[in-house]
Scaffold this motif. Structure first.
Motif, PDB file in Angstrom:
ATOM      1  N   ARG A  75      -3.107  11.561  -3.843  1.00 27.27           N
ATOM      2  CA  ARG A  75      -2.763  11.338  -5.248  1.00 27.27           C
ATOM      3  C   ARG A  75      -2.468  12.697  -5.884  1.00 27.27           C
ATOM      4  NH1 ARG A  75      -7.214   7.182  -7.692  1.00 27.27           N
ATOM      5  NH2 ARG A  75      -5.770   7.271  -9.476  1.00 27.27           N
TER       6      ARG A  75
ATOM      7  N   ARG B 213      -1.614   0.458  -9.857  1.00 27.52           N
ATOM      8  CA  ARG B 213      -2.373  -0.476  -9.021  1.00 27.52           C
ATOM      9  C   ARG B 213      -2.562   0.072  -7.605  1.00 27.52           C
ATOM     10  NH1 ARG B 213       0.060  -4.556 -10.732  1.00 27.52           N
ATOM     11  NH2 ARG B 213       1.734  -4.677  -9.188  1.00 27.52           N
TER      12      ARG B 213
ATOM     13  N   GLU C 215      -5.064   3.454  -6.390  1.00 25.92           N
ATOM     14  CA  GLU C 215      -6.485   3.413  -6.030  1.00 25.92           C
ATOM     15  C   GLU C 215      -6.706   3.524  -4.522  1.00 25.92           C
ATOM     16  OE1 GLU C 215      -8.936   3.553  -8.140  1.00 25.92           O
ATOM     17  OE2 GLU C 215      -7.540   3.549  -9.835  1.00 25.92           O
ATOM     18  N   SER C 216      -5.760   3.016  -3.739  1.00 28.53           N
ATOM     19  CA  SER C 216      -5.942   3.023  -2.284  1.00 28.53           C
ATOM     20  C   SER C 216      -5.077   4.068  -1.581  1.00 28.53           C
ATOM     21  CB  SER C 216      -5.621   1.635  -1.712  1.00 28.53           C
ATOM     22  OG  SER C 216      -4.283   1.269  -2.038  1.00 28.53           O
TER      23      SER C 216
ATOM     24  N   GLU D 113       1.381  10.642 -10.121  1.00 27.61           N
ATOM     25  CA  GLU D 113       1.002   9.867 -11.310  1.00 27.61           C
ATOM     26  C   GLU D 113       0.825  10.762 -12.533  1.00 27.61           C
ATOM     27  OE1 GLU D 113      -2.765   7.960 -10.511  1.00 27.61           O
ATOM     28  OE2 GLU D 113      -3.479   9.668  -9.343  1.00 27.61           O
TER      29      GLU D 113
ATOM     30  N   THR E  41       0.840  -1.192   0.000  1.00 22.68           N
ATOM     31  CA  THR E  41       0.000   0.000   0.000  1.00 22.68           C
ATOM     32  C   THR E  41       0.879   1.246   0.000  1.00 22.68           C
ATOM     33  OG1 THR E  41      -0.114  -0.004   2.414  1.00 22.68           O
ATOM     34  CG2 THR E  41      -1.857  -1.171   1.220  1.00 22.68           C
TER      35      THR E  41
END
Length: 557
Positions: free
Chosen positions: A54, A46, A49-50, A12, A6
């Motif tokens: 971000r 991947r 998302e968690s 990104e 995690t």
């Protein structure tokens, strides 16, 4: 069952230059607990998302955080808060700023500051009378941008007791009027003759200076630095307690390696206290945050005032050879001996070596240390390297000496073209800042600014390293094309190269899993720019240990 890692933060949709590949890769960076989790595009997507945070890079470039290999942050910060002349380009501008500062601070007993440019004044030597006209009643003492000279008014000379009968010290000199009266400019060790009367910054002022400097450097993406002179440096207050206080208060965000000043008057007696101070700091601070395991040795002066140590004599204004080969602040044999002693105790030596004779003497000292102690892994480095003979270029790699470059200086500009090159050998330009030649010979590079001598902006320095010319004038490139660096070479010097001399390359300098998330986000992909446009890039964000410590957007708000 496979455990899925995690991330708490993900950057990104941008370009990532890890420093382990030749060019950036599109994707992002995943961060967990202050360290790099992954740069693999699939894994970053991947875990995004968690992730708690971000950040959309929107095509921007992420690099390992810049690290400055030679900088003077505390005093530079103090200067930011005093009579700061670094933005002045002409004599008139400089005098106007001094006058305005004096008017705004009528209760200051001395007017002090720094940053005036030598090329703004004939011969690089302004006179006392210029200052007398605007501040006749209070002493004025202003150091120039390279801090190898100072400009004073008549009142300052009077209070210091400096007259026509005052002899030049062995390590400096005064410019003089025909009758011997000091004309207004003091070079090198002559500045110390004001030391008994000039006020020094207090520890509170030094602390404020450090915090101001840190914020300024963070705005340029700098996440770590080597302070090129900690302790009591040429009359400054002791900066070690300032750093320790900042570390204790949690105010020190960057990673710092301090080079303790080797005083040329104190000899071997200072070795014990230097080692004790190194150990004192090590007992209080994690070495990834603050270390004093380096020592600064100033081998010579600077070329523009003819104190850089050269193999060939300087020329006079008519092109004739003089008897002056500059100043060596240490006997080479004595320096070789104490460098070997420092090396034996695990201390890194950070040399100021600007002239070619100083470079020879510094490399001789490193060679002697290796002969005495074997290969130590202390990562000694030579800063500035304005003029280097080809036979000495070839010695860096075998001696494992790092070339610590100040690339912003490697271009034609007034100070170089009017105050330096005309007084050196005909082929001096070919050997000026020989970055490409050093790389071709296998030398490792680190990079720094020498701020407040010059701008701490790595992007501007990288532009000149690649182009060998300033974007702010139309002058030709400095020296042969072979002295240029590639963009990757220049970036690597400012990141992993400096991380290595800072002994932080196991945790910083590249973007690799397990390394600290010390990152710089630029507003565009440098690798997509034409070389002539590199200087247009700006730092958008600076991250240290996974924490955003600077945002240009927030700074502008």
């Amino acid at each position: 069952m496979t455990h899925t890692p995690t991330a708490d933060t993900v950057l990104e949709h941008g370009w990532v230059y890890t420093g382990t590949e030749s060019s950036p890769v599109y994707g992002g960076v995943a961060i967990a607990d202050g360290r790099i989790l992954s740069t693999d595009p699939d894994e970053v997507a991947r875990v995004a998302e968690s992730a708690t945070t971000r950040v959309d890079l929107d095509g921007r470039l992420v690099i390992a955080g810049f690290q400055d290999a030679h900088v003077h942050p505390v005093m530079a910060g103090v200067e930011l808060l005093s009579c700061d002349l670094s933005g002045c380009e002409t004599a008139a501008d400089t005098l106007a700023v001094v006058a305005a500062y004096a008017d705004a601070h009528p209760d200051l007993p001395w007017i002090q500051g720094a940053g005036w440019s030598m090329d703004a004044f004939p011969g690089g030597t302004p006179t006392r009378q210029m200052l007398d006209e605007i501040v006749p009643d209070r002493p004025v003492l202003l150091e120039n941008r390279d801090h190898h000279g100072a400009w004073a008014n008549t009142r300052a000379f009077e209070l210091a007791g400096i007259t026509a009968e005052t002899a030049d010290p062995a390590d400096g000199r005064f410019e003089r009027e025909p009758d011997g009266t000091p004309a207004g400019t003091a070079h090198e060790g002559a500045m110390s003759l004001f030391g008994a009367v000039r006020p020094r910054p207090t520890l509170e002022q030094a602390y404020a200076g450090l915090l101001a400097a840190q914020q300024h450097l963070l705005s340029f993406g700098i996440t770590a630095w080597q302070d090129a002179a900690v302790g009591e440096f040429m009359g400054s207050p002791d900066t070690v307690p300032v750093y320790l206080r900042a570390a204790r208060d949690g105010a020190l965000k960057v990673r710092v390696r301090g080079a303790q000043w080797w005083n040329r008057e104190d000899g071997d007696a200072q070795l014990g206290p230097i080692l004790a101070r190194r150990d004192e700091v090590a007992s209080q601070c994690h070495p990834d945050q603050l270390s004093l395991a380096s020592v600064k040795v100033m081998v010579d002066g600077v070329a523009e005032n003819f104190t850089a140590a050269m193999h060939e004599c300087y020329r006079d204004h008519h092109g004739n050879a003089t008897e002056n080969r500059g100043i060596s602040f240490f006997d080479p044999r004595d320096m070789a001996r104490f460098v070997a002693a420092l090396d034996r105790e695990g201390m890194q030596v950070h040399f100021h070596a600007l002239g070619d004779r100083a470079v020879t003497d510094a490399l001789d000292a490193v060679e002697h240390a290796r002969q005495e102690n074997g290969a130590s892994g202390n990562r000694h480095h030579l800063a500035h390297l304005q003029v280097v003979r080809s036979e000495d270029v070839a010695r860096f790699a075998p001696l494992e000496a790092t070339a610590n470059i100040q690339a912003l200086w490697a271009c034609h500009e007034d100070q170089l073209d009017t105050l330096t090159l005309p007084f050196l050998a005909d082929d001096a330009e070919e050997h000026h800042y020989p970055f490409g030649e050093l790389v071709a010979a296998g030398a490792r590079l680190a990079a720094g600014s020498d701020w407040s001598v010059s701008s701490p902006d790595p992007v501007q320095a990288i532009h000149i390293a690649v182009n060998r010319r300033s974007p702010h004038n139309d002058l030709p490139p400095l020296g042969p094309e072979s002295q240029r660096l590639t963009l990757a070479q220049a970036l690597d010097a400012y990141t992993q190269g400096t991380a290595r001399v800072n002994h932080l390359d196991h945790v910083t300098g590249r973007i690799e899993p397990g390394y600290y998330a010390d990152l710089t986000i630029l507003d565009r992909n440098l690798f997509d720019l034409a070389p002539a446009d590199l200087h247009t890039a700006r730092v958008d964000e600076t991250w240290i240990g996974g924490e955003r410590v600077y945002s240009r957007a927030e700074d502008a708000a």
